[in-house]
Motif scaffolding. Structure first.
Motif, PDB file in Angstrom:
ATOM      1  N   ALA A  67       0.800  -1.226   0.000  1.00 25.64           N
ATOM      2  CA  ALA A  67       0.000   0.000   0.000  1.00 25.64           C
ATOM      3  C   ALA A  67       0.832   1.276   0.000  1.00 25.64           C
ATOM      4  O   ALA A  67       0.273   2.377   0.080  1.00 25.64           O
ATOM      5  CB  ALA A  67      -0.945   0.012   1.205  1.00 25.64           C
ATOM      6  N   HIS A  68       2.161   1.150  -0.107  1.00 29.32           N
ATOM      7  CA  HIS A  68       2.989   2.363  -0.173  1.00 29.32           C
ATOM      8  C   HIS A  68       4.246   2.056  -0.974  1.00 29.32           C
ATOM      9  O   HIS A  68       5.231   1.528  -0.442  1.00 29.32           O
ATOM     10  CB  HIS A  68       3.355   2.850   1.233  1.00 29.32           C
ATOM     11  N   ARG A 111      -0.207   0.459  -4.306  1.00 31.19           N
ATOM     12  CA  ARG A 111      -0.643   1.852  -4.266  1.00 31.19           C
ATOM     13  C   ARG A 111       0.601   2.730  -4.380  1.00 31.19           C
ATOM     14  O   ARG A 111       1.444   2.734  -3.485  1.00 31.19           O
ATOM     15  CB  ARG A 111      -1.398   2.144  -2.967  1.00 31.19           C
ATOM     16  N   ASP A 112       0.715   3.447  -5.497  1.00 30.40           N
ATOM     17  CA  ASP A 112       1.870   4.297  -5.740  1.00 30.40           C
ATOM     18  C   ASP A 112       1.654   5.649  -5.068  1.00 30.40           C
ATOM     19  O   ASP A 112       0.745   6.401  -5.422  1.00 30.40           O
ATOM     20  CB  ASP A 112       2.101   4.485  -7.241  1.00 30.40           C
ATOM     21  N   LEU A 123       1.860   4.176 -16.544  1.00 27.09           N
ATOM     22  CA  LEU A 123       2.200   2.792 -16.210  1.00 27.09           C
ATOM     23  C   LEU A 123       0.955   2.040 -15.765  1.00 27.09           C
ATOM     24  O   LEU A 123       0.705   0.909 -16.212  1.00 27.09           O
ATOM     25  CB  LEU A 123       3.261   2.778 -15.114  1.00 27.09           C
ATOM     26  N   ARG A 124       0.164   2.652 -14.902  1.00 24.77           N
ATOM     27  CA  ARG A 124      -1.094   2.044 -14.430  1.00 24.77           C
ATOM     28  C   ARG A 124      -1.993   1.653 -15.591  1.00 24.77           C
ATOM     29  O   ARG A 124      -2.513   0.515 -15.655  1.00 24.77           O
ATOM     30  CB  ARG A 124      -1.818   3.046 -13.532  1.00 24.77           C
ATOM     31  N   ASP A 125      -2.171   2.569 -16.531  1.00 20.65           N
ATOM     32  CA  ASP A 125      -3.085   2.327 -17.639  1.00 20.65           C
ATOM     33  C   ASP A 125      -2.519   1.296 -18.622  1.00 20.65           C
ATOM     34  O   ASP A 125      -3.286   0.528 -19.215  1.00 20.65           O
ATOM     35  CB  ASP A 125      -3.385   3.639 -18.366  1.00 20.65           C
ATOM     36  N   LEU A 138      -2.969   1.688  -8.013  1.00 20.63           N
ATOM     37  CA  LEU A 138      -3.649   2.920  -7.666  1.00 20.63           C
ATOM     38  C   LEU A 138      -2.572   3.989  -7.519  1.00 20.63           C
ATOM     39  O   LEU A 138      -1.531   3.738  -6.902  1.00 20.63           O
ATOM     40  CB  LEU A 138      -4.432   2.790  -6.363  1.00 20.63           C
ATOM     41  N   CYS A 139      -2.808   5.172  -8.070  1.00 22.47           N
ATOM     42  CA  CYS A 139      -1.754   6.182  -8.163  1.00 22.47           C
ATOM     43  C   CYS A 139      -2.208   7.533  -7.622  1.00 22.47           C
ATOM     44  O   CYS A 139      -3.312   7.994  -7.914  1.00 22.47           O
ATOM     45  CB  CYS A 139      -1.321   6.361  -9.617  1.00 22.47           C
TER      46      CYS A 139
END
Length: 414
Positions: A67-68, A111-112, A123-125, A138-139
């Protein structure tokens, strides 16, 4: 195992991520990208034509969540300097490399918590569209900080309450999943003060209120006691780090901790390896945590756990000496050296992490209708937490994405 639309996997041991009892001799049934059922082998009727793959004495558990993280950063022993020296193209490639390492280590969601120029969203997409393999992301995009504040070089610099509101709205407009606020200074920025809050109470409330108005959670970086207090009072969703620093030492505060518990807030430990694995002699980055604070912080973690704080196990990957595939090392340290129960640590990187991300209805546990994110590890992590380092198979969205340390690419759609 996962090429068909329907499949199942059975094992002597299933940890479902809810922090409930272990299911012995259980089976997980999957259809498409969703879990259909989780139950005892003796009473589970498999769909017609489905044979369960037998994982034997390996443990089936949910895909792990960090998460981090900072996916665009190296995590080397001089991580801060290395990351700042990269251009945008190099940072993006580093993110792609970290995506592969994350999957192989059993991370299916991350979670970025701070990037540069919204590159983590690209990058997420790319991962979500299947262009490259990687964990679900999640960004936050760039962090919110003060002028010359913590991570100012990759941030939206804000000094007034109006600045803060405008920053939240601009970040949301650019497509972030949540807001990351630097409530205090930090060790990564020379000249910033980890013990001092960067904003007053009105600033914290402005960020929390505007983010929540637009349906976004807020993760707030807080080291100092006063920054933690104001973040709690503002109702921030996750408190990152929370070492209770003041006057050059750690000053645990019982009242603040009780307020955290009473308000159901989540503490994301975000502990880079500099806190527990590298000695000061190993450091090449001078912006490190003073060594005399280490043991004192470990005691504060024990006390928060005993008080009933929801503790998310997160790595602050990308910080000095912390790579994306090293979350199991933190888990091992928290169990073997800090003394937390293995069951709570595993919960802190599965079901509770999903709650922190606001994704508890989708991932984090092995339950019907959840996404089929599944990790199979050798041995029993409740008996030996170190087995989390021995990931045999990783399944994300019902598809095997890594096996025995090798990434498995999906078949071409052409």
């Amino acid at each position: 195992m996962t090429s068909a639309n329907r499949w199942a996997v059975k094992s002597n041991r299933i940890i479902d991520g809810t922090n409930g009892p272990v299911l012995n001799d259980g089976v997980v049934v999957v259809e498409g990208n969703r879990i259909v059922s989780v139950g005892p082998q003796s009473t589970t009727v498999l769909p017609r034509g489905v044979n369960a793959f037998d994982a034997g004495d390996r443990t089936i558990m949910p895909g792990m969540i960090d998460a981090h993280v900072h996916m665009l950063s190296t995590g080397g022993n001089s991580g801060g300097d290395e990351s700042r020296a990269m251009n945008d193209q190099q940072a993006t490639l580093q993110g792609a490399k970290n995506s592969l390492l994350a999957l192989k280590s059993g991370l299916t969601t991350v979670r970025d918590c701070g990037d540069r120029n919204f590159l983590s969203l690209t990058l997420r997409d790319s991962i979500a569209s299947g262009q490259i393999p990687g964990p679900r992301m999640l960004c936050s995009g760039p962090v919110i900080t003060t002028t010359a504040g913590q991570l100012w070089w990759n941030s939206v610099e804000c000094d007034t309450t109006d600045d803060l509101r405008r920053a939240v709205r601009t970040l949301v407009k650019n497509g972030v999943d949540f807001i990351k606020m630097m409530g205090s200074g930090g060790n990564a920025t020379p000249g910033s003060n980890p013990e001092a809050s960067q904003y007053d109470a009105e600033g914290y409330h402005a960020v929390a209120d505007d983010a929540h108005r637009m349906g976004k959670k807020v993760a707030v970086h807080v080291h100092g006691v006063e920054a933690i207090r104001m973040a709690v009072n503002a109702g921030m969703d996750t408190l990152e780090h929370v070492p209770f620093r003041a006057d050059g030492t750690i000053k645990y505060n019982d009242q603040i901790v009780q307020d955290i518990v009473d308000n159901g807030l989540i503490v994301s430990l975000a502990m880079p390896a500099t806190w527990y694995r590298l000695t000061e002699a190993d450091m090449r980055d001078t912006r490190t945590h003073p060594g005399h604070l280490w043991e004192t912080r470990y005691d504060s973690i024990r006390r928060m756990h005993a008080a009933g704080v929801k503790l998310v196990v997160s790595s602050d990957q990308g910080s000095t000496g912390t790579r994306i595939d090293e979350l199991p090392l933190l888990a091992e340290f928290l169990v073997n050296d800090v003394g937390l129960p293995a069951s709570d640590v595993i919960y802190g990187m599965t079901g509770l992490s999903a709650e922190a991300l606001g994704m508890e209805d989708q991932v984090g546990t092995l339950e019907p209708n959840k996404l089929a994110d599944i990790v199979i590890v050798d041995g029993d992590p409740l008996a030996d937490i170190g087995t989390l380092k021995s990931v045999q198979k990783v399944i994300k969205d019902g598809q095997t994405v890594a096996s025995d340390g090798a990434i498995i690419l999906p078949p071409s759609k052409q």
